[in-house]
Design an enzyme around this catalytic site. Structure first.
Site, PDB file in Angstrom:
ATOM      1  N   LYS A  85       0.894  -0.857   0.135  1.00  0.00           N
ATOM      2  CA  LYS A  85      -0.586   0.353   0.157  1.00  0.00           C
ATOM      3  C   LYS A  85       0.810   0.809   0.018  1.00  0.00           C
ATOM      4  O   LYS A  85       1.915   1.459   1.061  1.00  0.00           O
ATOM      5  CB  LYS A  85      -0.801  -0.115   1.345  1.00  0.00           C
ATOM      6  CG  LYS A  85      -2.289   0.534   1.089  1.00  0.00           C
ATOM      7  CD  LYS A  85      -1.330   2.080   0.572  1.00  0.00           C
ATOM      8  CE  LYS A  85      -1.667   2.645   1.263  1.00  0.00           C
ATOM      9  NZ  LYS A  85      -2.024   4.264   1.541  1.00  0.00           N
ATOM     10  N   GLU A 114       8.595   1.066  11.483  1.00  0.00           N
ATOM     11  CA  GLU A 114       9.364   2.515  11.198  1.00  0.00           C
ATOM     12  C   GLU A 114       9.345   4.097  10.951  1.00  0.00           C
ATOM     13  O   GLU A 114       8.824   4.001   9.723  1.00  0.00           O
ATOM     14  CB  GLU A 114      10.672   1.837   9.941  1.00  0.00           C
ATOM     15  CG  GLU A 114      10.622  -0.264  10.569  1.00  0.00           C
ATOM     16  CD  GLU A 114      12.064   0.087  10.334  1.00  0.00           C
ATOM     17  OE1 GLU A 114      12.766   1.177  11.021  1.00  0.00           O
ATOM     18  OE2 GLU A 114      12.440  -1.653  10.615  1.00  0.00           O
ATOM     19  N   CYS A 152      13.561  10.088   7.871  1.00  0.00           N
ATOM     20  CA  CYS A 152      12.981  10.023   8.621  1.00  0.00           C
ATOM     21  C   CYS A 152      14.658  10.144   9.878  1.00  0.00           C
ATOM     22  O   CYS A 152      15.105  10.104  10.600  1.00  0.00           O
ATOM     23  CB  CYS A 152      12.934   8.916   9.348  1.00  0.00           C
ATOM     24  SG  CYS A 152      13.742   7.271   8.390  1.00  0.00           S
ATOM     25  N   GLU A 184       8.999  17.152  14.848  1.00  0.00           N
ATOM     26  CA  GLU A 184       9.835  15.964  14.012  1.00  0.00           C
ATOM     27  C   GLU A 184       9.622  17.032  12.697  1.00  0.00           C
ATOM     28  O   GLU A 184       8.563  17.880  12.518  1.00  0.00           O
ATOM     29  CB  GLU A 184       9.328  14.669  13.416  1.00  0.00           C
ATOM     30  CG  GLU A 184      10.089  14.114  12.056  1.00  0.00           C
ATOM     31  CD  GLU A 184       9.743  13.394  11.842  1.00  0.00           C
ATOM     32  OE1 GLU A 184       8.274  13.112  11.623  1.00  0.00           O
ATOM     33  OE2 GLU A 184      10.322  12.271  11.684  1.00  0.00           O
TER      34      GLU A 184
HETATM   35  P1  NAD Z   1       2.043   9.005   7.486  1.00  0.00           P
HETATM   36  O1  NAD Z   1       2.129   7.941   8.778  1.00  0.00           O
HETATM   37  O2  NAD Z   1       0.594   9.839   7.515  1.00  0.00           O
HETATM   38  O3  NAD Z   1       1.552   7.681   6.378  1.00  0.00           O
HETATM   39  C1  NAD Z   1       2.193   6.532   6.070  1.00  0.00           C
HETATM   40  C2  NAD Z   1       1.511   5.804   5.081  1.00  0.00           C
HETATM   41  O4  NAD Z   1       0.308   4.909   6.427  1.00  0.00           O
HETATM   42  C3  NAD Z   1       0.598   6.072   4.142  1.00  0.00           C
HETATM   43  O5  NAD Z   1       0.992   5.132   2.930  1.00  0.00           O
HETATM   44  C4  NAD Z   1      -0.810   6.027   4.996  1.00  0.00           C
HETATM   45  O6  NAD Z   1      -1.640   6.170   3.722  1.00  0.00           O
HETATM   46  C5  NAD Z   1      -1.335   5.328   6.085  1.00  0.00           C
HETATM   47  N1  NAD Z   1      -1.463   5.388   6.544  1.00  0.00           N
HETATM   48  C6  NAD Z   1      -2.573   6.532   7.647  1.00  0.00           C
HETATM   49  N2  NAD Z   1      -3.458   6.300   8.274  1.00  0.00           N
HETATM   50  C7  NAD Z   1      -3.820   5.225   8.245  1.00  0.00           C
HETATM   51  C8  NAD Z   1      -4.629   4.094   9.128  1.00  0.00           C
HETATM   52  N3  NAD Z   1      -5.316   4.521  10.161  1.00  0.00           N
HETATM   53  N4  NAD Z   1      -4.054   2.846   8.824  1.00  0.00           N
HETATM   54  C9  NAD Z   1      -3.596   2.099   8.361  1.00  0.00           C
HETATM   55  N5  NAD Z   1      -2.156   3.265   7.256  1.00  0.00           N
HETATM   56  C10 NAD Z   1      -2.620   4.616   7.110  1.00  0.00           C
HETATM   57  O7  NAD Z   1       3.424   8.888   7.004  1.00  0.00           O
HETATM   58  P2  NAD Z   1       3.424   9.913   6.052  1.00  0.00           P
HETATM   59  O8  NAD Z   1       3.494  11.366   6.756  1.00  0.00           O
HETATM   60  O9  NAD Z   1       3.816   9.085   4.608  1.00  0.00           O
HETATM   61  O10 NAD Z   1       5.107  10.182   6.038  1.00  0.00           O
HETATM   62  C11 NAD Z   1       6.376  10.676   6.850  1.00  0.00           C
HETATM   63  C12 NAD Z   1       6.664   9.332   7.901  1.00  0.00           C
HETATM   64  O11 NAD Z   1       7.411   8.597   8.323  1.00  0.00           O
HETATM   65  C13 NAD Z   1       7.243  10.458   9.001  1.00  0.00           C
HETATM   66  O12 NAD Z   1       7.295  10.751  10.326  1.00  0.00           O
HETATM   67  C14 NAD Z   1       8.926  10.400   8.999  1.00  0.00           C
HETATM   68  O13 NAD Z   1       9.435  10.259   9.810  1.00  0.00           O
HETATM   69  C15 NAD Z   1       8.458   8.494   8.940  1.00  0.00           C
HETATM   70  N6  NAD Z   1       9.434   7.575   8.218  1.00  0.00           N
HETATM   71  C16 NAD Z   1       9.996   7.038   8.833  1.00  0.00           C
HETATM   72  C17 NAD Z   1      11.217   6.066   8.183  1.00  0.00           C
HETATM   73  C18 NAD Z   1      11.908   4.816   9.219  1.00  0.00           C
HETATM   74  O14 NAD Z   1      12.292   4.023   8.155  1.00  0.00           O
HETATM   75  N7  NAD Z   1      12.196   4.903   9.755  1.00  0.00           N
HETATM   76  C19 NAD Z   1      11.136   5.981   6.418  1.00  0.00           C
HETATM   77  C20 NAD Z   1      10.539   6.580   6.232  1.00  0.00           C
HETATM   78  C21 NAD Z   1       9.627   8.387   6.675  1.00  0.00           C
END
Ligand code: NAD
Length: 643
Positions: free
Chosen positions: A288, A360, A394, A490
């Site tokens: 997804k 993650e 991240c 963040e």
């Molecule tokens: P997000 O949490 O908004 O979304 C991530 C994913 O989750 C998307 O595909 C979204 O559609 C899905 N999602 C949203 N609501 C959901 C729910 N209720 N149930 C299941 N899935 C759902 O994150 P983002 O804004 O896309 O990404 C940025 C974040 O990702 C930052 O906090 C960043 O630090 C983190 N990140 C972490 C790593 C790591 O490896 N630790 C790597 C990259 C990004």
């Protein structure tokens, strides 16, 4: 055979042949071909002296272990480094022997190649090297027919996935790895086209795409190619003395369907890396992507070109609701990358079905620069670490702590370096920093910077920004404190708050004063101090005298502590996290009754007590206890009957 090739010489040919062509999933080993039928024909064309020499060499090889033959071949391949005469002999071995063996091999496989491959149950999807290049070229030209991937509802997807899991888990590890190799070749071939698609959707600088999406993908795929077999093979472990006679081992098996939910900051890497981990471990995958960067059709297209069947990796386009609906269909594992808030929601939903989750999540990475650090390098590291991928990483540097003695000098150099960054969505690599990907994130960055400035922080660079445009310039902030949101939440944008510290203790306290614990970096020439400090930082990853580099090594596990997540991926440990780890004990099919089975009796109780005490007191008692209590217990257990 004609020309006096006796059975010993033939044995030597077989041995040497298998060393030169040990075979793999795409081609049989030398001894599995019908080479022998061709040999008379080939030897007919050899000079009689060469023929005798070859016969003698092969006869000698019949007596040599395969490793010795391998060693000789290795030495022979360096023939040019030896004096003339010896060099000529080695050249003969290198070219002559390999030449004859390879000629026999290809003439041997020629007629019966298909039959051999079928007999050996080689997947028809994998081709012999002879036609692999042509086939690959054809596949690479094929763009993926999206209609094969008509959207299904979550229930249908999961049903399809369950069947796909049976197919994938039936492939051998070698066969799965062969798909990874083909995927690597497809991606290499299509780099520019893929970069265009990513850039169109993300507005990143082209070099960012190259260095933080492509390069790590190749490192990752190569890791899988080299390490999967070793990481997932049956592992033998020790068996305690009280269980003598049994064998203990671990099997790394597939789990079923893995649901991968990804964010928008590295949309291609965050697709390919978890999908391929899931695949090599034998799982079916439902992926997804983020609704902000779906890269529609791209992931299907490259997987298709590499020979993956559509049902092996299904792609579910949609938002959080789509992901939540898929969780309700009970995948066997959820691999999530994204924000802390969403991570918590996912964990809460998964807990209803006890689905294992790997999270993650975000970071707030500190960088600590001691006064003895290599300052020129640390300045460049700090600015790149904060601004790479426009700060949307991240593990980007979100808090920079500099020892007070060098603070002014360091700050000025950081400002100089940040001012020279070229903001551009370039076409040829001539841009350092692209634009922001998500308008929502632009708003978050604006709020955090405004909040800090309203409390007295100063923008040393980037004050031209209107707090609306997605073209955020690099922002260096001075005068922030830990009570401000900018140092707690963040940022995920090109903003670098820079602060002072007095000594080691204060640096450690400041770095640990955060809800996050993803990654960090320590800069000092004093290795002992750097390591001492690194051990006290509460984090999942740390780099010394470098930044964002520990996650670059795919042999290392990656993941966070505190709010930065749960679990580890990458490295052998990460790969095994996609497995059902099955513990196995094998006993001989003997007639004996185990001492701890029924019937119990006062005598058995006493003997067990004596055995337990002596076994775990340590020293010699362990052995005397075995004789004093173990043997009588064994005898008693075999005879004991409940009256
Ligand atoms: P997000 O949490 O908004 O979304 C991530 C994913 O989750 C998307 O595909 C979204 O559609 C899905 N999602 C949203 N609501 C959901 C729910 N209720 N149930 C299941 N899935 C759902 O994150 P983002 O804004 O896309 O990404 C940025 C974040 O990702 C930052 O906090 C960043 O630090 C983190 N990140 C972490 C790593 C790591 O490896 N630790 C790597 C990259 C990004």
């Amino acid at each position: 055979m004609k020309h006096g090739f006796n059975s010993l010489a033939v044995k030597g040919i077989l041995k040497a042949g298998d060393v030169i062509i040990p075979g793999d999933t795409t081609m049989p080993r030398f001894s599995q071909t019908t080479f022998i039928r061709e040999f008379d024909r080939i030897s007919e064309f050899m000079d009689p002296a060469d023929r005798s020499g070859f016969k003698l060499l092969m006869t000698l090889m019949a007596f040599m272990p395969s490793v010795v033959i391998l060693f000789i071949l290795k030495v022979a391949s360096h023939h040019q480094k030896f004096p003339d005469f010896i060099g000529a002999i080695l050249r003969q071995i290198n070219l002559g022997m390999k030449g004859v063996i390879l000629t026999m091999y290809y003439s041997g496989i020629g007629e019966q190649g298909d039959a051999i491959l079928q007999k050996l149950n080689y997947s028809t999807a994998i081709n012999t090297p002879v036609d692999q290049d042509i086939e690959l070229e054809n596949l690479m030209k094929q763009n993926h027919p999206l209609e094969n991937y008509a959207p299904l509802n979550p229930k249908e997807m999961m049903l399809k996935s369950r069947q796909a899991h049976l197919d994938i888990s039936a492939l051998s590890l070698k066969e799965r790895v062969a798909f990874i190799t083909r995927l690597r070749l497809v991606l290499l071939e299509r780099q520019e086209e893929i970069t265009d698609i990513i850039q169109k959707e993300t507005n990143k600088a082209r070099t960012d795409i190259m260095t933080s999406e492509f390069f790590p993908i190749f490192e990752h795929l190569e890791f899988l190619e080299h390490k999967t077999l070793e990481a997932l093979k049956e592992e033998k472990v020790a068996t305690p003395i009280a269980m003598m006679g049994k064998a203990s081992k671990i099997w790394y098996e597939s789990m079923g369907t893995v649901l991968v939910i990804s964010p928008w900051n590295y949309p291609f890497y965050q697709a390919i890396a978890p999908i391929t981990c899931s695949f090599v471990t034998g799982n079916a995958t439902i992926y997804k992507p983020s609704e902000i960067t779906p890269l529609k059709g791209l992931v299907e297209s490259v997987l298709f070109a590499a020979g993956f069947k559509p049902e092996w990796v299904q792609i579910a386009y949609g938002d959080g609701k789509t992901a939540a609906d898929l969780i309700s269909e009970r995948p066997q594992k959820i691999f999530f990358t994204g924000s802390v808030g969403t991570g918590k929601k996912i964990m809460s939903q998964a807990s209803q079905f006890l689905i294992p989750v790997e999270l993650e999540l975000g970071g707030k990475d500190p960088m600590i620069v001691f006064e003895d650090a290599n300052l020129a390098r640390a300045v460049k590291g700090a600015v790149w670490g904060a601004m790479t991928n426009t700060g949307q990483s991240c593990t980007s540097v979100e808090r920079l702590y500099v020892q007070e003695k060098i603070y002014n000098q360091f700050r000025d150099a950081v400002v100089g370096e940040a001012s020279r960054i070229k903001v551009a969505v370039d076409r040829d690599g001539d841009g350092d920093m692209g634009h922001m990907i998500s308008p929502k994130q632009v708003q978050i960055v604006a709020d955090l910077v405004k909040d800090a400035v309203s409390q007295g922080a100063k923008m040393l660079t980037g004050s031209s920004w209107d707090f609306k445009s997605s073209q955020i310039p690099p922002i260096v902030l001075e005068g922030t404190t830990h009570s401000m949101r900018i140092n707690k939440e963040e940022i995920f944008g090109p903003v670098l708050p820079i602060m002072k510290f007095r000594d080691e203790e204060e640096a450690i306290n400041l770095a640990n004063d955060s809800d996050f614990g993803l990654s960090a970096s320590i800069w000092s020439k004093d290795k002992a101090r750097a390591e001492r400090v690194a051990r006290q930082i509460v984090t999942g990853n740390i780099s010394i005298n470098n930044v964002m580099v520990s996650e670059g090594n795919h042999h290392l596990p990656f993941g966070g502590v505190k709010d930065s997540g749960i679990g580890r991926y990458k490295g052998v440990m990460g790969l095994r996290n996609f497995c059902n780890v099955k513990s196995v004990m094998v006993d001989a099919d003997s007639k004996k009754i185990e001492a701890n089975w029924y019937p119990y009796s006062p005598k058995k109780y006493e003997l067990f007590k004596g055995l337990t005490t002596s076994l775990f007191t340590g020293g010699l008692k362990k052995w005397t206890g075995l004789v004093r209590f173990g043997l009588p217990l064994e005898g008693h257990s075999q005879k004991a009957k409940r009256e």
